[in-house]
Motif scaffolding. Structure first.
Motif, PDB file in Angstrom:
ATOM      1  N   GLU A   2       0.830  -1.191   0.000  1.00 31.50           N
ATOM      2  CA  GLU A   2       0.000   0.000   0.000  1.00 31.50           C
ATOM      3  C   GLU A   2       0.875   1.256   0.000  1.00 31.50           C
ATOM      4  OE1 GLU A   2      -3.686   1.832   2.578  1.00 31.50           O
ATOM      5  OE2 GLU A   2      -2.889  -0.135   3.070  1.00 31.50           O
ATOM      6  N   LYS A   3       0.418   2.277  -0.724  1.00 35.27           N
ATOM      7  CA  LYS A   3       1.154   3.538  -0.801  1.00 35.27           C
ATOM      8  C   LYS A   3       1.089   4.276   0.529  1.00 35.27           C
ATOM      9  CE  LYS A   3       0.775   4.716  -5.618  1.00 35.27           C
ATOM     10  NZ  LYS A   3       0.620   5.854  -6.513  1.00 35.27           N
ATOM     11  N   LYS A   4       2.178   4.987   0.857  1.00 33.75           N
ATOM     12  CA  LYS A   4       2.197   5.831   2.055  1.00 33.75           C
ATOM     13  C   LYS A   4       1.820   7.262   1.706  1.00 33.75           C
ATOM     14  CE  LYS A   4       5.626   3.222   4.626  1.00 33.75           C
ATOM     15  NZ  LYS A   4       6.870   3.281   5.390  1.00 33.75           N
ATOM     16  N   TYR A   5       2.091   7.654   0.453  1.00 33.40           N
ATOM     17  CA  TYR A   5       1.808   9.007  -0.005  1.00 33.40           C
ATOM     18  C   TYR A   5       1.076   8.945  -1.338  1.00 33.40           C
ATOM     19  CZ  TYR A   5       5.124  10.492   3.507  1.00 33.40           C
ATOM     20  OH  TYR A   5       5.754  10.717   4.704  1.00 33.40           O
ATOM     21  N   TYR A   6       0.186   9.911  -1.548  1.00 35.43           N
ATOM     22  CA  TYR A   6      -0.526  10.027  -2.811  1.00 35.43           C
ATOM     23  C   TYR A   6      -0.066  11.287  -3.521  1.00 35.43           C
ATOM     24  CZ  TYR A   6      -3.776   6.637  -0.786  1.00 35.43           C
ATOM     25  OH  TYR A   6      -4.334   5.526  -0.214  1.00 35.43           O
ATOM     26  N   ASN A   7       0.089  11.207  -4.844  1.00 37.92           N
ATOM     27  CA  ASN A   7       0.433  12.387  -5.631  1.00 37.92           C
ATOM     28  C   ASN A   7      -0.816  12.891  -6.356  1.00 37.92           C
ATOM     29  OD1 ASN A   7       0.069  10.760  -7.886  1.00 37.92           O
ATOM     30  ND2 ASN A   7       2.245  10.490  -8.253  1.00 37.92           N
ATOM     31  N   LYS A   8      -0.645  13.911  -7.182  1.00 43.17           N
ATOM     32  CA  LYS A   8      -1.781  14.529  -7.863  1.00 43.17           C
ATOM     33  C   LYS A   8      -2.544  13.524  -8.727  1.00 43.17           C
ATOM     34  CE  LYS A   8      -0.758  17.810 -10.733  1.00 43.17           C
ATOM     35  NZ  LYS A   8      -0.436  19.078 -11.364  1.00 43.17           N
ATOM     36  N   MET A  22      -8.701  19.096 -10.512  1.00 42.84           N
ATOM     37  CA  MET A  22      -7.806  18.690  -9.429  1.00 42.84           C
ATOM     38  C   MET A  22      -6.793  19.786  -9.153  1.00 42.84           C
ATOM     39  SD  MET A  22      -7.488  15.887  -7.556  1.00 42.84           S
ATOM     40  CE  MET A  22      -7.280  16.774  -6.060  1.00 42.84           C
ATOM     41  N   LYS A  23      -6.293  20.428 -10.202  1.00 42.94           N
ATOM     42  CA  LYS A  23      -5.330  21.515 -10.041  1.00 42.94           C
ATOM     43  C   LYS A  23      -5.944  22.655  -9.226  1.00 42.94           C
ATOM     44  CE  LYS A  23      -2.435  24.680 -12.668  1.00 42.94           C
ATOM     45  NZ  LYS A  23      -2.057  25.169 -13.988  1.00 42.94           N
ATOM     46  N   ARG A  24      -7.187  23.066  -9.554  1.00 43.27           N
ATOM     47  CA  ARG A  24      -7.857  24.130  -8.787  1.00 43.27           C
ATOM     48  C   ARG A  24      -8.068  23.703  -7.342  1.00 43.27           C
ATOM     49  NH1 ARG A  24     -11.301  24.149 -13.214  1.00 43.27           N
ATOM     50  NH2 ARG A  24     -13.015  23.323 -11.940  1.00 43.27           N
ATOM     51  N   PHE A  25      -8.477  22.473  -7.142  1.00 40.76           N
ATOM     52  CA  PHE A  25      -8.721  21.926  -5.815  1.00 40.76           C
ATOM     53  C   PHE A  25      -7.460  22.016  -4.959  1.00 40.76           C
ATOM     54  CE2 PHE A  25      -9.645  18.172  -3.024  1.00 40.76           C
ATOM     55  CZ  PHE A  25     -10.898  18.551  -2.569  1.00 40.76           C
ATOM     56  N   LEU A  26      -6.333  21.628  -5.538  1.00 38.30           N
ATOM     57  CA  LEU A  26      -5.066  21.639  -4.795  1.00 38.30           C
ATOM     58  C   LEU A  26      -4.530  23.052  -4.601  1.00 38.30           C
ATOM     59  CD1 LEU A  26      -3.422  18.543  -6.484  1.00 38.30           C
ATOM     60  CD2 LEU A  26      -4.304  18.688  -4.151  1.00 38.30           C
ATOM     61  N   GLU A  27      -4.641  23.897  -5.618  1.00 45.95           N
ATOM     62  CA  GLU A  27      -4.123  25.262  -5.517  1.00 45.95           C
ATOM     63  C   GLU A  27      -4.884  26.090  -4.478  1.00 45.95           C
ATOM     64  OE1 GLU A  27      -4.124  26.723  -9.536  1.00 45.95           O
ATOM     65  OE2 GLU A  27      -2.178  25.808  -9.960  1.00 45.95           O
ATOM     66  N   LYS A  28      -6.150  25.764  -4.237  1.00 48.41           N
ATOM     67  CA  LYS A  28      -6.937  26.480  -3.225  1.00 48.41           C
ATOM     68  C   LYS A  28      -6.608  26.025  -1.814  1.00 48.41           C
ATOM     69  CE  LYS A  28     -10.798  28.038  -5.880  1.00 48.41           C
ATOM     70  NZ  LYS A  28     -12.097  28.626  -5.643  1.00 48.41           N
ATOM     71  N   GLY A  29      -5.800  24.977  -1.677  1.00 50.64           N
ATOM     72  CA  GLY A  29      -5.392  24.522  -0.354  1.00 50.64           C
ATOM     73  C   GLY A  29      -6.470  23.760   0.396  1.00 50.64           C
ATOM     74  N   VAL A  30      -7.373  23.148  -0.344  1.00 45.61           N
ATOM     75  CA  VAL A  30      -8.461  22.398   0.290  1.00 45.61           C
ATOM     76  C   VAL A  30      -7.914  21.194   1.062  1.00 45.61           C
ATOM     77  CG1 VAL A  30     -10.583  21.101  -0.149  1.00 45.61           C
ATOM     78  CG2 VAL A  30     -10.090  23.161  -1.476  1.00 45.61           C
ATOM     79  N   LEU A  31      -6.906  20.554   0.521  1.00 45.66           N
ATOM     80  CA  LEU A  31      -6.276  19.405   1.184  1.00 45.66           C
ATOM     81  C   LEU A  31      -4.961  19.830   1.821  1.00 45.66           C
ATOM     82  CD1 LEU A  31      -6.653  16.641  -1.564  1.00 45.66           C
ATOM     83  CD2 LEU A  31      -7.926  16.809   0.559  1.00 45.66           C
ATOM     84  N   ARG A  35       3.745  20.670  -1.420  1.00 44.51           N
ATOM     85  CA  ARG A  35       4.105  20.825  -2.831  1.00 44.51           C
ATOM     86  C   ARG A  35       5.590  20.542  -2.993  1.00 44.51           C
ATOM     87  NH1 ARG A  35       2.681  25.669  -7.032  1.00 44.51           N
ATOM     88  NH2 ARG A  35       3.483  24.557  -8.835  1.00 44.51           N
ATOM     89  N   VAL A  36       5.884  19.607  -3.890  1.00 40.66           N
ATOM     90  CA  VAL A  36       7.264  19.244  -4.208  1.00 40.66           C
ATOM     91  C   VAL A  36       7.440  19.462  -5.706  1.00 40.66           C
ATOM     92  CG1 VAL A  36       9.001  17.417  -4.189  1.00 40.66           C
ATOM     93  CG2 VAL A  36       7.283  17.527  -2.361  1.00 40.66           C
ATOM     94  N   ASN A  37       8.227  20.484  -6.053  1.00 40.42           N
ATOM     95  CA  ASN A  37       8.361  20.927  -7.436  1.00 40.42           C
ATOM     96  C   ASN A  37       6.978  21.236  -7.984  1.00 40.42           C
ATOM     97  OD1 ASN A  37      11.203  20.734  -7.468  1.00 40.42           O
ATOM     98  ND2 ASN A  37      11.067  18.558  -7.856  1.00 40.42           N
ATOM     99  N   LYS A  38       6.527  20.526  -9.005  1.00 40.82           N
ATOM    100  CA  LYS A  38       5.209  20.815  -9.582  1.00 40.82           C
ATOM    101  C   LYS A  38       4.153  19.817  -9.138  1.00 40.82           C
ATOM    102  CE  LYS A  38       6.902  23.170 -13.651  1.00 40.82           C
ATOM    103  NZ  LYS A  38       6.823  23.275 -15.104  1.00 40.82           N
ATOM    104  N   ASP A  39       4.472  18.944  -8.226  1.00 45.18           N
ATOM    105  CA  ASP A  39       3.525  17.932  -7.772  1.00 45.18           C
ATOM    106  C   ASP A  39       3.103  18.212  -6.330  1.00 45.18           C
ATOM    107  OD1 ASP A  39       1.884  15.748  -8.007  1.00 45.18           O
ATOM    108  OD2 ASP A  39       3.488  14.273  -8.162  1.00 45.18           O
ATOM    109  N   TYR A  40       2.021  17.611  -5.957  1.00 45.55           N
ATOM    110  CA  TYR A  40       1.497  17.722  -4.600  1.00 45.55           C
ATOM    111  C   TYR A  40       1.498  16.331  -3.982  1.00 45.55           C
ATOM    112  CZ  TYR A  40      -0.325  22.316  -5.897  1.00 45.55           C
ATOM    113  OH  TYR A  40      -0.458  23.620  -6.305  1.00 45.55           O
ATOM    114  N   LEU A  41       1.845  16.258  -2.715  1.00 42.63           N
ATOM    115  CA  LEU A  41       1.848  14.986  -2.003  1.00 42.63           C
ATOM    116  C   LEU A  41       1.049  15.116  -0.716  1.00 42.63           C
ATOM    117  CD1 LEU A  41       5.633  14.052  -2.256  1.00 42.63           C
ATOM    118  CD2 LEU A  41       3.765  13.154  -3.661  1.00 42.63           C
TER     119      LEU A  41
END
Length: 61
Positions: A2-8, A22-31, A35-41
């Motif tokens: 099982e994964k420990k971390y999920y990416n975008k 998904m990009k808007r959802f993440l950029e608004k800081g809902v979760l 942010r690592v480079n251009k990805d979210y974890l």
């Protein structure tokens, strides 16, 4: 294993969102992501806690 971390891409699949939504959802800081480079974890534990905390709430993007 099982994964420990999920990416975008993982989150898109979990939520059923397309890339732009998904990009808007993440950029608004809902979760609580990191942010690592251009990805979210986000850790599996943080995502589970977020779902429990927001159960029954309407999330608008």
């Amino acid at each position: 294993m099982e994964k420990k971390y999920y990416n975008k891409a993982d989150l898109q699949e979990i939520f059923g969102f397309r890339r732009d939504k998904m990009k808007r959802f993440l950029e608004k800081g809902v979760l609580p992501t990191v942010r690592v480079n251009k990805d979210y974890l986000i850790s599996k534990e943080e995502l589970d806690a977020w779902f429990k905390k927001n159960a029954g709430k309407a999330i608008n993007i």
